[in-house]
Scaffold this active site. Structure first.
Site: not given
Ligand code: 5RP
Length: 261
Positions: A88, A102-103, A110, A34-35
């Protein structure tokens, strides 16, 4: 430079920067997706350039690519076996550090990587903190075979559970269902409020066709919350409760010089 970042990105960067300090020389580290996790990987690249030895286990192909790009030693979970630390991002976290993840579609790797770690640290901007989980749609990874039947089973299961909404959508990538690194699909469960997350997680994982759900319960030990003004607070869940320490980010040296997001 950080002034060019939006407040949310600055917050993500601040959290990642603070969490990178938790990584010690010689550690085996799970690298999230993720970002926010991408900022972490870049910060670790800096640490490696400064002489630290870090072996990273990425949770997705795109994290692996970035990790190699910034000079981290990338190893598989089977090579590392057990990890000192996983860092994470998260889509939501509550006061007990239970999470929705999981976004970005990487929840399966993960969860495996976080569970194989002595400590899981979540890095997040302050907007991810919630009183009750569920405003963010809960991702559930399902195998492609019979996914519509699995979706119907999930729908039926939700009827007996403490949730407010029951809409389920299949995550798309353009015209076709999104495909995870394991070749599966993702159902997004629009529950609005999850009253009993442990019960829900157990019920979902008992259904054939469901591979894993995005509730990370009793896995996360520490949350580093980043703010738009560059502050980061580290909150530790321990028997004494949540401990906080505050941190102001300094200018991030070389991080912005060569890398695009
Ligand atoms: C990826 C995830 C990410 O950690 C979650 O979606 C947060 O993303 P971001 O740091 O871009 O806001 O679970 O599967």
């Amino acid at each position: 430079m950080t002034e060019d970042l939006s407040p949310v990105d600055r917050a993500k960067f601040a959290a990642a920067r603070r969490a990178a300090d938790l990584v010690e020389d010689g550690m085996r580290v799970g690298l999230g997706t993720g970002s926010t996790a991408a900022w972490l990987v870049r910060c670790l690249g800096e640490a490696v350039a400064g002489g630290k030895r870090i072996r990273g286990v990425p949770t997705s192909r795109r994290t692996a690519e970035l990790a190699r790009e910034v000079g981290l030693e990338v190893v598989t979970l089977d090579e590392a076996r057990w990890l000192d630390l996983t860092i994470d991002g998260a889509d939501e976290f509550d006061a007990d550090f239970n999470l929705i993840k999981g976004g970005g579609g990487a929840l399966l790797h993960e969860k495996i990587v976080a569970t194989a770690s002595d400590r899981m640290v979540v890095i997040a901007d302050a907007g991810k903190e919630v009183g009750t989980l569920g405003a963010f749609a809960l991702p559930v990874e399902v195998i492609p075979f019979g996914w519509q039947t699995t979706r119907a089973l999930v729908e039926e299961t939700l009827a007996g559970l403490d949730v407010l909404g029951r809409d389920i959508t299949i995550r798309m990538n353009g015209e076709a269902p999104f495909v995870t690194d394991e070749g599966n699909h993702v159902l997004d469960l629009h529950l609005r409020r999850i009253g009993a997350p442990h019960r829900l997680a157990m019920a979902l994982n008992q259904l054939p066709g469901v591979v894993e759900n995005g509730l990370f319960l009793d896995i996360c030990d520490t949350v580093v919350v980043g703010h738009g003004d560059g502050r980061a607070e580290l909150r530790d869940l321990d028997p004494g409760g949540v401990q906080e320490d505050r941190f102001e980010i300094a200018e991030p040296a070389n991080l912005f010089r060569d890398l695009d997001d």
